[in-house]
Design an enzyme around this catalytic site. Structure first.
Site, PDB file in Angstrom:
ATOM      1  N   LYS A  79      -0.265  -5.803  -2.180  1.00  0.00           N
ATOM      2  CA  LYS A  79      -0.740  -4.564  -1.566  1.00  0.00           C
ATOM      3  C   LYS A  79      -1.549  -3.773  -2.587  1.00  0.00           C
ATOM      4  O   LYS A  79      -1.186  -3.714  -3.765  1.00  0.00           O
ATOM      5  CB  LYS A  79       0.462  -3.748  -1.093  1.00  0.00           C
ATOM      6  CG  LYS A  79       0.107  -2.516  -0.279  1.00  0.00           C
ATOM      7  CD  LYS A  79       1.378  -1.793   0.185  1.00  0.00           C
ATOM      8  CE  LYS A  79       1.056  -0.630   1.108  1.00  0.00           C
ATOM      9  NZ  LYS A  79       2.255   0.092   1.568  1.00  0.00           N
ATOM     10  N   SER A 154       2.386   0.889   6.549  1.00  0.00           N
ATOM     11  CA  SER A 154       1.117   0.862   5.866  1.00  0.00           C
ATOM     12  C   SER A 154       0.786  -0.481   5.208  1.00  0.00           C
ATOM     13  O   SER A 154      -0.379  -0.732   4.916  1.00  0.00           O
ATOM     14  CB  SER A 154       1.097   1.956   4.792  1.00  0.00           C
ATOM     15  OG  SER A 154       2.042   1.673   3.789  1.00  0.00           O
ATOM     16  N   SER A 178       7.200   1.052   5.704  1.00  0.00           N
ATOM     17  CA  SER A 178       5.891   0.417   5.515  1.00  0.00           C
ATOM     18  C   SER A 178       5.913  -1.071   5.144  1.00  0.00           C
ATOM     19  O   SER A 178       4.869  -1.715   5.171  1.00  0.00           O
ATOM     20  CB  SER A 178       5.084   1.171   4.455  1.00  0.00           C
ATOM     21  OG  SER A 178       4.513   2.315   5.037  1.00  0.00           O
TER      22      SER A 178
END
Lengths: 491, 96
Positions: A79, A154, A178
């Site tokens: 990420k 996210s 997330s």
């Protein structure tokens, strides 16, 4: 053999036995990314040149029988809010568009020690604020199961990339769901570890008392393996716990006879889709067939979780994001004549609107006259919720429920209504507020063919129990074959 | 009663060093923040007078280490991501 269908453990075996070379694995996956990620949008940066070079180095070590490391030759995606030395780390924000970290996050040091291959950095909601990856400054990501649907967020790019077969594992971060929510939407396995299990050093901070880094994988064993690797204390994160037992694979297949699982009625209440409820009830039956007992319980304060979460997370975010001043790193606005003007222009042009909304909310909550009424009350709710859950864990091993109220929704469907999207976090925020570990695992498919996630929450540092239950469940129900046969629509 | 007015939003934006584009943007943020803060008033129905706030998920202790000399970032590394330097320093606009 399709390389993109293989798990971390399968790839590891095949590389160790010299059936395949690291460069073949990595080459095949870069080809796959190139063929369809323009549609999926899971990567912000593809590390092709360096990745291929690294794979060739590992090829030579393979020839020489020097295959050290638990991830030798295994591709990974990360990420884009986790700092990677000499590789851009943007947080999907204009603010950090050209930010090139001078150090690796602790989790990167730990992973790199095992000789994986870095495939690239993954799309996300800007600064991890959002639940659909629609808040990325650069591009929208799509769900590999249905490209009209969001992948969640996210960590949407990370979950989408694992589901699409671009990487066998990825790291995400979870502040209010997330890792778990996009894992549920994309039919993969995602863990938010106990707060303090994994060092946050090098994770761009959103809400420091809630953030944790966690693995996203296609099956439970891979997830446990990656968490074993990234766990552990670092002296530069004073909240990371020293001296823990970080073994999760050993005993993962233990019999579930006698395990007691609590199913809070609030988790199947108002706002939860019927097909999601059905899937969880069905999962309860599977656990019972495995020898566990499942009993309905109550966590009465569930409904207050979202309120407390947004007050606390936004407050911490407003303080954490004060560091983006356009001076030491990040975007810098042109033409400011005074320092104050410089700050204002830089921050107004550099942040997207969801990030501004949370900074404004947090600044309001922390401002004079509102601190006691909002911030302190939210922190008190956190205590109540922890007491309730600790009480349950005195008689139960795990808490089960859905990960999300609904399966993945359409792109654009909720992006105009922030409160509606916030309310969707009702099932995931309790684990963050209390610091408890929680995992999402696929438990069904909706009528539209979109994955449904089952959530297992454990007491502090009880990841081992969660993985045990999830592994036995996965033997009875999984989406492994469906993931392998996903046809990525190329637009 | 609406707790968040457009003036609140303008005040808070100034505290956070964020410039709102125009009146329309200020109105939009006002509406959204008002919705969220109103929703958060759900907490008001709880009696929290005898509850201690929980600022962290775990009981944390001070972490101390020996005061030993270690390698810091080099000046070059520290300045690598800035847009504006002079003589090895970060350069900023006039403060006064």
């Amino acid at each position: 053999m399709n390389i993109h269908e293989l798990t971390v453990e399968e790839l590891y075996e095949k590389i160790q036995s010299k059936e395949i070379k690291p460069s073949e694995v990595v080459g095949a996956l870069f080809d796959r990314i190139e063929a369809s990620d323009e549609t999926i949008g899971s990567f912000l940066f593809v590390n092709k040149e360096e990745g291929l070079k690294r794979a060739e180095e590992l090829d030579r070590l393979q020839e020489e029988d020097k295959m050290d490391g638990q991830l030798f030759g295994i591709p990974m995606g990360i990420k884009d809010n986790i700092c990677t030395k000499d590789i851009l780390t943007t947080c999907a924000s204009h603010m950090l568009e050209d930010f090139n970290p001078v150090y690796d996050a602790t989790v990167m040091e730990k992973l790199n020690h095992e000789n994986p291959v870095m495939m690239g950095k993954q799309n996300m909601d800007e600064f991890a604020m959002g639940g659909s990856t629609e808040n990325s400054y650069f591009k929208v990501a799509r769900n590999p199961w249905d490209t009209k649907a969001v992948p969640g967020g996210s960590s949407g790019g990370s979950a989408a990339a694992v589901a699409a077969g671009y990487v066998p594992f990825s790291l995400g971060s979870d502040t209010g769901g997330s890792v778990r929510q996009p894992s549920a939407f994309c039919g993969v396995v995602g863990m938010k570890p106990t707060y303090g299990r994994v060092s946050r050093y090098g994770l761009v901070a959103f809400a420091s008392s809630l953030d944790q880094i966690g693995p996203i994988t296609r099956n439970v064993r891979d997830n446990a393996k990656v968490l074993e690797i990234i766990s552990g204390n670092h002296q530069k994160d004073a909240t990371s716990m020293p001296d823990m037992d970080n073994t999760f694979l050993e005993g993962i297949d233990a019999d579930l006879t006698g395990m007691k699982i609590a199913l809070p009625k609030e988790f199947l209440g108002e706002g939860i889709d019927d097909e999601v409820s059905e899937s969880v009830k069905n999962a309860a039956k599977i656990f019972e067939s495995l020898g566990a007992t499942v009993e309905e319980v109550s966590i009465p304060h569930t409904k207050y979780g979202v309120s407390a979460y947004y007050l606390i997370a936004s407050s911490e975010a407003s303080a954490n994001l004060a560091r983006f001043d356009g001076i030491r790193y990040g975007y810098k606005a042109e033409g400011a004549e005074t320092l104050e003007e410089h700050y204002k222009k830089t921050r107004s042009e550099g942040f997207g609107s969801e990030v501004k909304r949370r900074i404004l909310l947090g600044t309001f909550v922390l401002s004079a006259g509102h601190y006691d009424q909002h911030y302190i009350r939210a922190q008190k709710l956190r205590s109540l919720m922890e007491d309730e859950m600790k009480e349950l864990f005195s008689s139960y091993d795990l808490i089960m429920g859905p990960t999300t109220p609904t399966p993945a929704y359409e792109i654009g469907e909720k992006s105009e209504d922030s409160l509606k999207m916030y309310k969707d976090d009702i099932l995931t925020v309790p684990a963050n507020l209390t610091g408890m570990p929680a995992l999402s695992i696929p438990s069904g498919l909706s009528e539209k063919g979109r994955p449904i996630g089952l959530q297992l929450i454990g007491n502090h540092f009880d990841e081992k129990k969660i993985y045990n239950a999830a592994f036995k469940f996965e033997e009875q129900y999984n989406l492994h074959e469906q993931l392998k046969s996903l046809q990525l629509e190329v637009h | 009663m609406s707790e968040i007015t457009i003036d609140t939003v303008k005040h808070v934006a100034n505290l956070a060093r964020i410039e709102l584009e125009d009146e329309k943007a200020a109105e939009a943020f006002t509406k959204e923040l008002d919705e969220v803060v109103n929703y958060a008033h759900l907490l008001d129905e709880l009696d929290l007078s005898s509850t201690e706030p929980m600022f962290h998920a775990l009981d944390l202790n001070n972490v101390l280490r020996e005061d030993e000399v270690a390698e810091p970032l080099t000046q070059e590394e520290a300045l690598r991501n800035t847009k504006s330097t002079k003589d090895g320093y970060f350069k900023v606009p006039k403060m006064l």
